[in-house]
Design a protein around this motif. Structure first.
Motif, PDB file in Angstrom:
ATOM      1  N   SER A 117     -15.053  -7.189  57.033  1.00 25.90           N
ATOM      2  CA  SER A 117     -15.225  -7.213  55.580  1.00 25.90           C
ATOM      3  C   SER A 117     -15.384  -8.640  55.065  1.00 25.90           C
ATOM      4  O   SER A 117     -14.604  -9.538  55.427  1.00 25.90           O
ATOM      5  N   LEU A 118     -16.377  -8.834  54.221  1.00 26.82           N
ATOM      6  CA  LEU A 118     -16.586 -10.134  53.589  1.00 26.82           C
ATOM      7  C   LEU A 118     -15.398 -10.502  52.699  1.00 26.82           C
ATOM      8  O   LEU A 118     -14.979 -11.667  52.663  1.00 26.82           O
ATOM      9  N   VAL A 119     -14.837  -9.528  52.008  1.00 25.67           N
ATOM     10  CA  VAL A 119     -13.666  -9.802  51.166  1.00 25.67           C
ATOM     11  C   VAL A 119     -12.485 -10.241  52.022  1.00 25.67           C
ATOM     12  O   VAL A 119     -11.752 -11.181  51.675  1.00 25.67           O
ATOM     13  N   ASP A 120     -12.291  -9.582  53.165  1.00 21.70           N
ATOM     14  CA  ASP A 120     -11.225 -10.031  54.075  1.00 21.70           C
ATOM     15  C   ASP A 120     -11.499 -11.455  54.570  1.00 21.70           C
ATOM     16  O   ASP A 120     -10.572 -12.267  54.725  1.00 21.70           O
ATOM     17  N   GLY A 121     -12.773 -11.752  54.818  1.00 21.18           N
ATOM     18  CA  GLY A 121     -13.130 -13.098  55.244  1.00 21.18           C
ATOM     19  C   GLY A 121     -12.834 -14.135  54.178  1.00 21.18           C
ATOM     20  O   GLY A 121     -12.356 -15.243  54.466  1.00 21.18           O
ATOM     21  N   LEU A 122     -13.115 -13.801  52.925  1.00 23.03           N
ATOM     22  CA  LEU A 122     -12.804 -14.715  51.821  1.00 23.03           C
ATOM     23  C   LEU A 122     -11.292 -14.881  51.673  1.00 23.03           C
ATOM     24  O   LEU A 122     -10.807 -15.986  51.372  1.00 23.03           O
ATOM     25  N   SER A 123     -10.550 -13.805  51.897  1.00 25.30           N
ATOM     26  CA  SER A 123      -9.090 -13.897  51.867  1.00 25.30           C
ATOM     27  C   SER A 123      -8.579 -14.801  52.988  1.00 25.30           C
ATOM     28  O   SER A 123      -7.586 -15.515  52.816  1.00 25.30           O
ATOM     29  N   LEU A 124      -9.280 -14.787  54.122  1.00 22.72           N
ATOM     30  CA  LEU A 124      -8.915 -15.677  55.228  1.00 22.72           C
ATOM     31  C   LEU A 124      -9.067 -17.144  54.821  1.00 22.72           C
ATOM     32  O   LEU A 124      -8.260 -17.992  55.227  1.00 22.72           O
ATOM     33  N   LEU A 125     -10.076 -17.459  54.022  1.00 28.48           N
ATOM     34  CA  LEU A 125     -10.207 -18.822  53.496  1.00 28.48           C
ATOM     35  C   LEU A 125      -8.955 -19.227  52.724  1.00 28.48           C
ATOM     36  O   LEU A 125      -8.432 -20.338  52.882  1.00 28.48           O
ATOM     37  N   LEU A 126      -8.468 -18.304  51.869  1.00 28.42           N
ATOM     38  CA  LEU A 126      -7.276 -18.607  51.075  1.00 28.42           C
ATOM     39  C   LEU A 126      -6.058 -18.778  51.971  1.00 28.42           C
ATOM     40  O   LEU A 126      -5.233 -19.683  51.749  1.00 28.42           O
ATOM     41  N   GLU A 127      -5.946 -17.928  52.997  1.00 29.65           N
ATOM     42  CA  GLU A 127      -4.809 -18.031  53.918  1.00 29.65           C
ATOM     43  C   GLU A 127      -4.795 -19.377  54.640  1.00 29.65           C
ATOM     44  O   GLU A 127      -3.723 -19.896  54.993  1.00 29.65           O
ATOM     45  N   ARG A 128      -5.955 -19.950  54.860  1.00 25.64           N
ATOM     46  CA  ARG A 128      -6.045 -21.239  55.550  1.00 25.64           C
ATOM     47  C   ARG A 128      -5.986 -22.418  54.588  1.00 25.64           C
ATOM     48  O   ARG A 128      -6.243 -23.565  54.962  1.00 25.64           O
ATOM     49  N   GLY A 129      -5.643 -22.129  53.334  1.00 26.85           N
ATOM     50  CA  GLY A 129      -5.433 -23.196  52.359  1.00 26.85           C
ATOM     51  C   GLY A 129      -6.696 -23.759  51.747  1.00 26.85           C
ATOM     52  O   GLY A 129      -6.659 -24.818  51.101  1.00 26.85           O
ATOM     53  N   LYS A 130      -7.797 -23.078  51.920  1.00 28.02           N
ATOM     54  CA  LYS A 130      -9.048 -23.544  51.338  1.00 28.02           C
ATOM     55  C   LYS A 130      -9.110 -23.168  49.854  1.00 28.02           C
ATOM     56  O   LYS A 130      -8.587 -22.143  49.424  1.00 28.02           O
ATOM     57  N   THR A 131      -9.778 -23.998  49.093  1.00 30.09           N
ATOM     58  CA  THR A 131      -9.959 -23.728  47.661  1.00 30.09           C
ATOM     59  C   THR A 131     -11.199 -22.875  47.450  1.00 30.09           C
ATOM     60  O   THR A 131     -12.277 -23.193  47.958  1.00 30.09           O
ATOM     61  N   VAL A 132     -11.008 -21.798  46.693  1.00 34.53           N
ATOM     62  CA  VAL A 132     -12.125 -20.942  46.302  1.00 34.53           C
ATOM     63  C   VAL A 132     -12.137 -20.876  44.780  1.00 34.53           C
ATOM     64  O   VAL A 132     -11.169 -20.419  44.166  1.00 34.53           O
ATOM     65  N   ASN A 133     -13.193 -21.357  44.172  1.00 38.01           N
ATOM     66  CA  ASN A 133     -13.294 -21.357  42.715  1.00 38.01           C
ATOM     67  C   ASN A 133     -13.651 -19.972  42.187  1.00 38.01           C
ATOM     68  O   ASN A 133     -14.285 -19.165  42.883  1.00 38.01           O
ATOM     69  N   ALA A 134     -13.270 -19.725  40.945  1.00 40.14           N
ATOM     70  CA  ALA A 134     -13.700 -18.521  40.231  1.00 40.14           C
ATOM     71  C   ALA A 134     -14.642 -18.939  39.112  1.00 40.14           C
ATOM     72  O   ALA A 134     -14.309 -19.807  38.304  1.00 40.14           O
ATOM     73  N   ALA A 135     -15.827 -18.350  39.091  1.00 43.25           N
ATOM     74  CA  ALA A 135     -16.808 -18.637  38.038  1.00 43.25           C
ATOM     75  C   ALA A 135     -16.813 -17.481  37.053  1.00 43.25           C
ATOM     76  O   ALA A 135     -17.328 -16.403  37.345  1.00 43.25           O
ATOM     77  N   GLU A 136     -16.204 -17.720  35.896  1.00 40.36           N
ATOM     78  CA  GLU A 136     -16.187 -16.683  34.857  1.00 40.36           C
ATOM     79  C   GLU A 136     -17.594 -16.531  34.294  1.00 40.36           C
ATOM     80  O   GLU A 136     -18.214 -17.508  33.876  1.00 40.36           O
ATOM     81  N   THR A 137     -18.081 -15.310  34.274  1.00 40.81           N
ATOM     82  CA  THR A 137     -19.436 -15.068  33.804  1.00 40.81           C
ATOM     83  C   THR A 137     -19.481 -13.730  33.075  1.00 40.81           C
ATOM     84  O   THR A 137     -18.561 -12.921  33.183  1.00 40.81           O
ATOM     85  N   GLY A 138     -20.544 -13.512  32.345  1.00 36.73           N
ATOM     86  CA  GLY A 138     -20.616 -12.276  31.572  1.00 36.73           C
ATOM     87  C   GLY A 138     -21.974 -11.619  31.623  1.00 36.73           C
ATOM     88  O   GLY A 138     -22.334 -10.863  30.730  1.00 36.73           O
TER      89      GLY A 138
END
Length: 390
Positions: free
Chosen positions: A194-215
């Motif tokens: 899962s790509l979402v699990d992969g992105l969660s793995l980034l967070l587990e490894r202390g990497k910064t993931v930005n959130a882009a608020e959009t509409g």
């Protein structure tokens, strides 16, 4: 930051859209009159993307033959996911093409250029990745994102059911090359990567993931009736405009009720009423005195004289006979083992379905491809492909 390359994940089937996906993948289903993927590409190019890598798998020949080596002069490189083992596995197929920060998007969800641009603009060199997120009242059917006060991602949750404040994961990402390496190395869950699990793995490894608020506009066609909502939204937002092709033949006594699109080589007979919210694909024929409302009619379909067709989605090469009636929704629709209540669907008629005339389709009917419905029949529920109904 400037992001020039996009990886478009378009390898899946879209099982909940069966039987429409029996002969082509979900990204090639019609959003009004052209494939979902074309809309995605248009918005990527509008946002400045100069190079496309498309991951294909299920039904890949239909994708590759449609687009070829470029789209609107933007080159397309293909990566093959031979077995569909999840979105991170699909992204892994594109690894050989990754040499710079890349946009990653789903090829089966409609987005507009503002979501893409907002996500690119939010990305910076200090982040491993950036996720486009949208405020939504209910994200339980999709992916949820918990955003910290510093506008970074704290957590990603698929189909969340708790009462925390989630943003909708728009499926639009900017990822650094080393982040893609980590994301695609995720362990499988239930046999899928899962790509979402992969992105969660980034967070587990202390990497910064930005959130882009959009509409911006975001639509996911999960079920057959969603194709009706997709077309309606595209009309209402002005993403597509009313149009009758110069090569279409519309009888002087026929009526086109806007919004509607009539594609090249269509024929609309005398006394027919087409619209509102109707999309006719290439080479569709509407017989004399037929009535068609709120429907997506794919190419090479024939609708007979005096037929009434409401809230209908057709595949390619469908024949609706003289005097047949698709009553229209709302209705309860069974997809697999689940019944979806109150959906606006008169009928779904998959590729090369034929009825002999005088057929009545009860609301919520789903007919598989290459089925034959004999004259005077009332059809309800689900009809398997290649079935005769008397």
């Amino acid at each position: 930051m400037t992001v020039r390359s996009a990886i478009v994940l378009a390898a899946g089937e879209g099982v909940r859209l069966r039987p429409l996906t029996r002969h082509r993948p979900k990204p090639m289903l019609p959003a009004a009159t052209k494939p979902i993927l074309e809309h995605v590409f248009d918005e990527l190019i509008e946002a400045g993307i100069e190079r496309l890598t498309m991951v294909v798998g299920y039904g890949r020949t239909s994708v590759q033959s449609h687009f070829g080596s470029s789209y609107r002069d933007v080159p397309i490189e293909y990566a093959i996911q031979n077995k569909q083992l999840g979105s991170a596995h699909a992204l892994e197929a594109a690894l050989p093409t990754v040499d710079e920060p890349s946009l990653v998007v789903n090829g089966d969800q409609l987005i507009d250029a503002s979501i893409v641009q907002d996500t690119i603009d939010r990305h910076d060199e200090g982040a491993a990745g950036t996720i486009g997120v949208i405020a939504a009242s209910d994200v339980t059917a999709y992916g949820g994102v918990i955003v910290d006060s510093d506008r970074t991602v704290a957590e990603l949750v698929e189909n969340p059911t708790d009462d925390r404040s989630y943003r909708l994961n728009a499926g639009v990402y900017v990822l650094e090359p080393d982040a893609i390496d980590i994301v695609t190395a995720v362990d499988p869950r239930d046999g899928e990567y899962s790509l979402v699990d992969g992105l969660s793995l980034l967070l587990e490894r202390g990497k910064t993931v930005n959130a882009a608020e959009t509409g911006g506009m975001w639509i996911d066609a999960t079920y057959p009736w969603d194709l009706l909502e997709v077309a309606e939204t595209l009309f209402d937002t002005g993403t597509i405009e009313n149009a009758v092709s110069p090569s279409a033949q519309v009888h002087e006594s026929a009526t086109i009720v806007e919004p509607a699109i009539v594609s090249p080589d269509c024929v609309i007979g005398p006394g027919a009423v087409v619209g509102p919210y109707v999309s006719l694909g290439h080479n569709v024929t509407i017989g004399p005195n037929a009535t068609l409302e709120n429907s997506v009619v794919d190419s090479d379909t024939r609708i007979g004289p005096n037929a009434t067709v409401l809230d209908c989605v057709t595949g390619r090469g469908v024949e609706i006979g003289v005097g047949s009636t698709v009553i229209g929704g709302p209705s309860d629709v069974r997809v697999g083992r689940t019944v979806h209540e109150g959906q606006r669907l008169g009928a779904l008629l998959a590729d090369r379905t034929t009825d002999e005339g005088g057929v009545t389709y009860a609301p919520g009917t789903i007919v598989g491809s290459e089925a034959t419905i004999h004259a005077g029949t009332t059809v309800r529920g689900s009809v398997e492909s290649e079935t005769e109904v008397r």
